[in-house]
Design a protein around this motif. Structure first.
Motif, PDB file in Angstrom:
ATOM      1  N   GLU B 268      41.727  42.171  48.075  1.00 11.35           N
ATOM      2  CA  GLU B 268      40.927  43.252  47.519  1.00 11.35           C
ATOM      3  C   GLU B 268      41.380  43.630  46.102  1.00 11.35           C
ATOM      4  N   LEU B 271      40.106  41.178  43.688  1.00 14.83           N
ATOM      5  CA  LEU B 271      38.689  41.416  43.402  1.00 14.83           C
ATOM      6  C   LEU B 271      38.510  42.591  42.447  1.00 14.83           C
ATOM      7  N   MET B 275      36.772  42.005  39.005  1.00 18.11           N
ATOM      8  CA  MET B 275      35.478  42.670  38.869  1.00 18.11           C
ATOM      9  C   MET B 275      35.478  43.610  37.672  1.00 18.11           C
ATOM     10  N   GLY B 287      37.257  48.609  38.360  1.00 14.21           N
ATOM     11  CA  GLY B 287      37.014  47.750  39.510  1.00 14.21           C
ATOM     12  C   GLY B 287      37.400  48.461  40.806  1.00 14.21           C
ATOM     13  N   ILE B 291      34.690  49.401  43.719  1.00 14.23           N
ATOM     14  CA  ILE B 291      34.813  48.848  45.074  1.00 14.23           C
ATOM     15  C   ILE B 291      35.005  49.957  46.102  1.00 14.23           C
ATOM     16  N   PHE B 341      30.669  40.316  44.177  1.00 15.80           N
ATOM     17  CA  PHE B 341      31.727  39.616  43.454  1.00 15.80           C
ATOM     18  C   PHE B 341      31.197  38.320  42.845  1.00 15.80           C
TER      19      PHE B 341
END
Ligand SMILES: Nc1ncnc2c1ncn2[C@@H]1O[C@H](COP(=O)(O)OP(=O)(O)O)[C@@H](O)[C@H]1O
Ligand SMILES: [Mg+2]
Lengths: 263, 377
Positions: B268, B271, B275, B287, B291, B341
């Motif tokens: 995570e 990501l 991101m 990011g 998220i 993503f």
């Protein structure tokens, strides 16, 4: 050219003795002996695949020779880590430009200057790049010497191949090495660029520096070198002044061929 | 002149602090202004900002940073159990213990680079996760997770004569409870400091050298740098940030479970960073916010709510739409995350920050990107 060779008291800076290097069955270096004397510009010539780059790699810790010794200013270099060899004063400029493509030209030159100042490791996270005025100015003036200062803030990856080579020269020069090893500094350059680079290598701080230059361009070799060594299939077949090398029948046969006649 | 002003650390920090501290106000229109979510924004923001010091500056992709988050949480809960319900020692200890583990794991993992490094970190994190479930049960309380108990010693608290009569004691900052908005403000204040440290690192010669390692490590070695200690330092710093985030999580909700260390949790933060924009100052924080915000919305939805949302449609269409969207919500929120993503990586490989740069460019005040973001020349 320097006066080093006429000075009888000149001392050996780099001593390569009985170095062998094999890759599998390939004998890339066979019993290579070479002495680089303080103050000289020593050219190593030889056809492609002769082992020239391998020889430099054995000096700067990229490769470890199978046997033999490499002594720099009295210190054994074999087994020493590349970063320690750099700090010992032997600096290498690579055949294919090794730069930091994502960083600006200025940063590319500041980083080797940091190495000189900070040593192999320094944790200074609260110092600001913006306050590194001394090193920034030194880097800018070094860039200027190589006519690269106009695009100091461009990404190094975006400049021409010839400029990348000059940038790498600047990166080497800013470290004030005791011995500079240059691997084909003009390869891939147009004639005009080549001349400009020879001019740079021959003048100013670069001119006085002790250097080893690998080169296949005869024009470059004869205008730069105090002494020349010829490497063929891993053997040093001759070492001498440009005059001696030009007239050496062994060399003519093994390497120079028609090109020597042209020069 | 104007450019330099915007780039100065003080100005950046003032703007940053103002934006973070007013979050309860400006998040109201998107319905994100409740403490639980705001706390998550700040805490996972710290996690991502720290992770970016490793991944963004050196390019070393760790798949195991959740281990340090988990270790931070366990450490903090133990501090609540053994020492005091005050969060200060808990957070400090969380950072230190996570740092020690990061030193160990980093030392071993950094013997390799590229994909091998990533796999080593993943392996270590999975080991930590399994150990927490099995042999380390006395320390981690296994599957149940580590919790507070009324009869915990809390030696410092009892020295000051604090007695807990009924229920469990609450975590506090010198008396101020860590729940609700006060919890958010503590996390926000720590985020501001954490961001400042990251800003300083990004703009220091040390940060510049890390970037150079990312750009060409071989060159760095022949330039006279011993790259290993640089990488290890970055690894430990980012591990300490993760420990800090873990300690904060436990400070707000004094509970630590092994699932915090699972590989999905490590993934995570990767990501979040990608991101938002790897290697940019603010991207990873964005990011994290994006998220956590989307997770909050999508994981709360279920079939009946979807039916309600799509009520305006003719019934046959509504049935189709609900059935198609249903796998993407609730438990299936990770499917949405995966799809999002992919979209970002394909269309904006530089993350949200690349999008921001593009928009700036459209309006004509785009700037040439310098190597360290915003570095004053
Ligand atoms: N790392 C290596 N592994 C295997 N073979 C190598 C390696 N480096 C060089 N060689 C081989 O050694 C020989 C000498 O190469 P090199 O030193 O690069 O030649 P030069 O620089 O004189 O053109 C070549 O045949 C080359 O293919
Ligand atoms: Mg070569």
């Amino acid at each position: 050219m320097s006066e080093a060779m006429t000075n009888t008291a000149s001392k050996t800076m780099l001593e390569i003795k009985g170095v062998n290097k094999t890759f599998g069955g390939l004998h890339a270096l066979s019993d290579v002996n070479l002495q680089i004397v303080e103050g000289e510009t020593h050219a190593i010539i030889g056809p492609n695949g002769a082992g020239k780059s391998t020889l430099l790699n054995c000096c700067i810790g990229k490769l470890i020779p199978d046997n033999g010794s490499v002594t720099f200013n009295g210190r054994n270099m074999i087994g020493m880590a590349p970063h320690d060899i750099n700090h010992a004063g032997m600096v290498r400029v690579f055949q294919t430009p090794e730069i930091f493509p994502e960083l600006s030209l200025l940063d590319n030159v500041m980083i080797p200057a940091f190495a000189k100042r900070d040593g192999t490791f320094k944790f200074n996270p609260f110092k600001s790049m913006a306050n590194e005025k001394v090193i920034r100015e030194e880097a800018m003036s070094t860039l200027a010497e190589f006519a690269l200062d106009k695009f100091y803030d461009q990404h190094a990856g975006s400049i021409s191949r010839g400029d990348k080579r000059r940038l790498e020269l600047a990166m080497g020069l800013i470290q004030h090495p005791t011995l500079l090893l240059l691997d084909e500094p003009t390869a891939g350059m147009a004639r005009h660029d080549t001349n400009q680079t020879i001019e740079l290598l021959n003048s100013g701080k670069m001119g006085e520096m002790t250097k080893v230059i690998i080169e296949h361009d005869m024009h470059v070799v004869f205008s730069l070198a105090d002494r020349i060594s010829v490497l063929a299939r891993g053997h040093i077949i001759a070492t001498g002044t440009p005059e001696e090398i030009k007239n050496d029948p062994k060399v003519k046969e093994a390497y120079l061929g028609e090109e020597a006649v042209d020069e | 002149m104007m450019k330099n002003l915007i780039k100065s650390n003080t100005v950046i920090m003032l703007i940053f602090a103002a934006v973070v501290l007013t979050a309860p106000i400006w998040t109201a229109p998107i319905g994100a202004n409740y403490p639980d979510l705001l706390q998550k924004f700040a805490i996972f923001g710290i996690f991502a900002v720290g992770y970016n010091i490793l991944f963004g500056l050196t390019g070393y992709l760790s798949f195991g940073h959740a281990a340090f988050l988990g270790i931070g949480s366990y450490t903090a809960v133990w501090s609540f159990k053994l020492l005091t319900m005050n969060v200060v020692p808990a957070i400090i200890l969380a950072v230190i213990v996570a740092g020690i583990f990061a030193l160990l794991i980093g030392f071993l993992s950094l013997r390799r680079s590229g994909i091998y490094f990533s796999i080593l970190t993943l392996a270590f994190a999975q080991m930590a996760y399994s150990l927490a479930y099995s042999v380390l049960t006395p320390i981690t309380n296994g599957e149940t997770g580590l919790q507070l108990e009324q009869q915990d010693p809390r030696v410092i608290d009892s020295m000051f004569g604090v007695v807990v009569k009924d229920g469990l004691p609450s975590t506090n900052l010198f008396g101020t409870l860590m729940s609700g908005y006060s919890g958010f403000y503590v996390a926000a204040a720590i985020l501001i400091v954490a961001f400042y440290i990251s800003l300083k690192i990004f703009r220091s010669p040390f940060g510049m050298k890390l970037l150079a390692i990312k750009s060409n490590q071989t060159r760095m070695k022949y330039t006279g740098f011993n790259t290993r200690p640089y990488l290890l330092t970055a690894f430990v710093i980012s591990g300490m940030y993760a420990g800090l985030a873990g300690g904060l999580l436990a400070s707000i909700d004094p509970l630590a479970g092994a699932e915090r260390m699972q590989w999905t949790a490590s993934g995570e933060v990767v990501l979040m960073t990608i991101m938002g924009g790897v290697g940019t100052l603010i991207g990873p924080l964005l990011g994290a916010v994006i998220i956590k915000y989307l997770e909050n919305i999508f994981s709360a939805l279920n079939k009946s709510e979807l039916t309600e949302i799509f009520n305006y449609m003719p019934e046959w269409l509504q049935t189709i739409v609900v059935n198609v969207t249903n796998p993407f919500v609730g438990e299936g929120w990770h499917l949405t995350l995966g799809a999002l993503f992919m979209l970002i990586v394909i269309f904006l490989p530089g993350g949200v920050m690349e999008g921001v740069d593009k928009i700036k460019g459209l309006f004509g005040f785009g700037k040439k990107k310098s190597t360290i973001e915003g570095e004053a020349k």
